[in-house]
Design a protein around this motif. Structure first.
Motif, mmCIF file in Angstrom:
data_model
loop_
_atom_site.group_PDB
_atom_site.id
_atom_site.type_symbol
_atom_site.label_atom_id
_atom_site.label_comp_id
_atom_site.label_asym_id
_atom_site.label_seq_id
_atom_site.Cartn_x
_atom_site.Cartn_y
_atom_site.Cartn_z
ATOM 1 N N ALA A 188 4.568 4.614 7.175
ATOM 2 C CA ALA A 188 5.611 3.877 7.904
ATOM 3 C C ALA A 188 4.977 2.858 8.858
ATOM 4 O O ALA A 188 5.508 1.768 9.067
ATOM 5 C CB ALA A 188 6.497 4.848 8.683
ATOM 6 N N ASP A 189 3.823 3.207 9.417
ATOM 7 C CA ASP A 189 3.124 2.305 10.342
ATOM 8 C C ASP A 189 2.555 1.088 9.596
ATOM 9 O O ASP A 189 2.370 0.033 10.180
ATOM 10 C CB ASP A 189 1.976 3.091 11.004
ATOM 11 N N ASP B 55 3.172 10.476 6.031
ATOM 12 C CA ASP B 55 4.493 9.857 6.243
ATOM 13 C C ASP B 55 4.439 8.840 7.372
ATOM 14 O O ASP B 55 4.998 7.747 7.275
ATOM 15 C CB ASP B 55 5.529 10.935 6.594
ATOM 16 N N ALA B 56 3.767 9.227 8.463
ATOM 17 C CA ALA B 56 3.756 8.360 9.643
ATOM 18 C C ALA B 56 2.911 7.114 9.409
ATOM 19 O O ALA B 56 3.325 5.999 9.740
ATOM 20 C CB ALA B 56 3.247 9.129 10.856
ATOM 21 N N ILE B 57 1.726 7.290 8.833
ATOM 22 C CA ILE B 57 0.851 6.114 8.693
ATOM 23 C C ILE B 57 1.395 5.167 7.629
ATOM 24 O O ILE B 57 1.254 3.948 7.756
ATOM 25 C CB ILE B 57 -0.631 6.513 8.438
ATOM 26 N N LYS C 295 -4.805 -3.070 14.154
ATOM 27 C CA LYS C 295 -4.072 -3.221 15.417
ATOM 28 C C LYS C 295 -4.910 -3.992 16.438
ATOM 29 O O LYS C 295 -4.389 -4.795 17.205
ATOM 30 C CB LYS C 295 -3.691 -1.839 15.949
ATOM 31 N N VAL D 24 0.164 16.000 5.712
ATOM 32 C CA VAL D 24 1.396 15.516 5.072
ATOM 33 C C VAL D 24 2.229 14.721 6.091
ATOM 34 O O VAL D 24 2.760 13.650 5.784
ATOM 35 C CB VAL D 24 2.208 16.695 4.489
ATOM 36 N N GLY D 25 2.304 15.230 7.306
ATOM 37 C CA GLY D 25 2.994 14.510 8.385
ATOM 38 C C GLY D 25 2.309 13.181 8.681
ATOM 39 O O GLY D 25 2.964 12.152 8.883
ATOM 40 N N TRP D 26 0.977 13.220 8.683
ATOM 41 C CA TRP D 26 0.208 11.992 8.901
ATOM 42 C C TRP D 26 0.510 10.961 7.825
ATOM 43 O O TRP D 26 0.707 9.781 8.118
ATOM 44 C CB TRP D 26 -1.299 12.310 8.921
ATOM 45 N N ASN E 178 -6.218 0.884 9.359
ATOM 46 C CA ASN E 178 -4.983 0.829 10.139
ATOM 47 C C ASN E 178 -5.293 0.636 11.621
ATOM 48 O O ASN E 178 -4.666 -0.170 12.317
ATOM 49 C CB ASN E 178 -4.205 2.127 9.874
ATOM 50 N N PHE F 289 -7.212 5.140 7.406
ATOM 51 C CA PHE F 289 -6.917 5.343 8.829
ATOM 52 C C PHE F 289 -7.714 4.347 9.662
ATOM 53 O O PHE F 289 -7.179 3.686 10.573
ATOM 54 C CB PHE F 289 -7.249 6.791 9.223
ATOM 55 N N TYR G 36 2.006 -5.669 12.632
ATOM 56 C CA TYR G 36 1.803 -5.672 14.092
ATOM 57 C C TYR G 36 1.820 -7.086 14.679
ATOM 58 O O TYR G 36 2.299 -7.267 15.793
ATOM 59 C CB TYR G 36 0.521 -4.902 14.469
#
Lengths: 107, 424
Positions: free
Chosen positions: B420-421, B416-418, B340, B412-414, B336, B333, B50
């Protein structure tokens, strides 16, 4: 969809009277706020179990966020996030994510 | 390039001296400001990314991380339960380097010279910073349990920092003798990933149910209650009836001694003989945080909630598990989210970029059995003394199977996204 549009309109009216937020509506503000979204939403446009939120029409984006805020759409995570977003924040987010286009090489 | 005459040079030098006299910042702007990040996990990778993304080259970013491939703690229990393969939780730093221009240095930070604003690496190299972001995760207090030591972690892995310890534990679970007893010793508060020990037990029970159905699991807890307790215990009854026994310290009287050779765990109630075990001692902040003088008497790092700056040094931010980020749990989480806030504050201090307030969020998903997911989460805002909860939620006990499956799929979606973040 009708209820979504109605609550969108209500939010706009509501916003005129009651919302005060930290910053004015802007892409820069949207980008800043968006960092909260990317903990769960992919920016690539790739489909996953969590919906892609890039490249949406801003009005639909705001309508859906408002429906979460009003608890008309299910998702505890999204209700929790949306509940503290004011109209300026939703608009900034909607405008920012509308500028993000799917990556050509996304699977 | 035009030549500069001596006379012209004299004029320029005079001019810059004059400017220097009125405002030192003009001279400082000549050098690109430097952010150094210690630790390439959930907090550090996010912070580095970031700062680099936001500053678009206006800040030089260095990330110091000893491992070349990082295996996440989150979802390592799913690997244990046979739901994910090991490589699916591994991440490299290629994208941080290639896409974001971050200088990834694979070395250990061994000390911080705060007066000179330098990080010292194990190679002896010195890395200068204008702002330092410290995200070293946790260390384990092996000595907190009599008889337990780093040597014990071969026979009784902690597996609390992911990686090969989790592989070791998985092998021991899968090869445990038929009808044997597995003992889990969760850590006392505060610790990384509050629901983690109970998700771990769930995933081990899943393996036993499939391969070793007469096996038993005993949990010798070091605290009286735990995260999502009602949901976990109801789930254990549904999926693994009679397999799991949870004992609080008020029942067993405390862990008195561990012998990894005899595989015994001694309490006031009984001496438990384990056929396989996972022992997680008390957690503390990553070693570099205390070496750098960023910890208080508790062993954790006090911070200013709005910026995640250390209260010990305004040029340093501490994020993730090492920080005292009450009311947020220690989770990937959370780290992360805190990264930011720290990245925005560091950028603003170095380049004057705008900051729009400090909000945080966390959700912890846990898996009780295949397709039986639960979650707990909250939204937060920086208060004066601590990070305050603005709203929160938890899965309900009476949810139907479809809701639980949807919760797992969401996690599972989370992931992948986190990922990548964090890692690009």
């Amino acid at each position: 969809m009708i209820y979504m549009v109605r609550s969108f309109a209500l939010t706009l009216v509501f916003a005129l009277y009651s919302q005060s937020s930290i910053a004015e509506v802007s892409l820069e503000y949207g980008e800043y706020l968006a960092s909260e979204c990317t903990s769960c939403h992919l920016l690539s446009g790739k489909e996953s179990n969590i919906p892609s939120i890039i490249d949406w029409d801003p009005e639909s984006f705001i309508a859906v966020l408002t429906a979460y805020k009003d608890k008309e759409l299910e998702s505890k995570v999204m209700q929790n996030i949306a509940t503290r977003l004011g109209a300026d924040e939703m608009t900034s987010l909607a405008q920012y994510f509308a500028t993000i286009k799917p990556k050509e090489d996304s699977e | 390039m035009a030549k500069i005459s001596r006379r012209k040079f004299g004029q320029l030098a005079g001019a810059s001296a004059a400017v220097g006299a009125i405002g030192a910042p003009t001279l400082l702007q000549a050098a690109t400001p430097k952010v150094v990040v210690i630790g390439g996990g959930a907090g550090g990778a996010t912070a580095a990314r970031y700062v680099a993304m936001g500053s678009k080259g206006a800040i030089e970013v260095t990330l110091i991380e000893p491992t070349k491939k990082y295996y996440t703690c989150f979802f390592s229990n799913l690997y244990l339960g046979g739901i994910r393969d090991y490589e699916s939780i591994g991440h490299t730093y290629d994208k941080l380097a290639y896409d974001h221009g971050i200088n990834v240095v694979h070395d250990w930070a061994v000390s911080v010279d705060r007066a000179k604003k330098m990080v010292v690496l194990s190679s002896g190299a010195m890395v200068p910073y204008d702002r330092l972001i410290v995200s070293p995760g946790i260390d384990l207090k092996y000595e907190a349990i009599p008889g337990y030591s780093i040597e014990s972690t071969n026979a009784m892995p902690h597996a609390w920092k992911s990686g090969s310890q989790v592989q070791l534990l998985k092998a021991q679970v899968e090869n445990m003798k038929e009808g044997g007893t597995f003992v889990m010793v969760p850590p006392p508060n505060p610790f990384r990933c509050p629901p983690g020990p109970y998700e771990r037990v769930s995933m081990i029970a899943k393996i036993f149910k499939e391969k070793n159905p007469t096996a038993k699991i005993v949990i010798l807890d070091q605290k009286e209650k735990f995260s999502k307790q009602g949901l976990f215990q109801a789930g254990w009854e549904t999926h693994y009836d009679g397999m799991i026994e949870w004992l609080a310290p008020s029942v067993h009287g405390g862990i008195k001694k561990i012998d990894h050779r005899a595989m015994t765990i001694e309490t006031d109630l009984d001496t438990f003989q384990a056929d396989a075990a996972c022992v997680v001692p008390a957690n503390t902040s990553g070693k570099i945080a205390s070496i750098a003088g960023l910890t208080d008497d508790s062993g954790w790092c006090p911070i200013v909630p709005a910026t995640m700056q250390s209260t010990m040094d305004e040029n340093i931010h501490v994020i993730g598990d090492s920080s005292i980020a009450k009311s947020m749990p220690k989770s990937g989480f959370s780290a992360n989210s805190q990264a930011k806030v720290a990245a925005a504050a560091a950028r603003s201090a170095l380049t004057g970029s705008k900051v729009f307030g400090s909000k945080f969020a966390n959700t912890c998903w846990s898996l009780i059995a295949a397709d039986d997911g639960i979650k707990v989460g909250a939204a937060y805002v920086a208060g004066d003394k601590k990070i305050d909860v603005t709203s929160k939620f938890i899965s309900k006990g009476d949810e139907d199977a479809d809701t639980r499956k949807a919760t797992y799929e969401e996690s599972v979606g989370w992931y992948d996204a986190i990922s990548a973040d964090m890692f690009g």
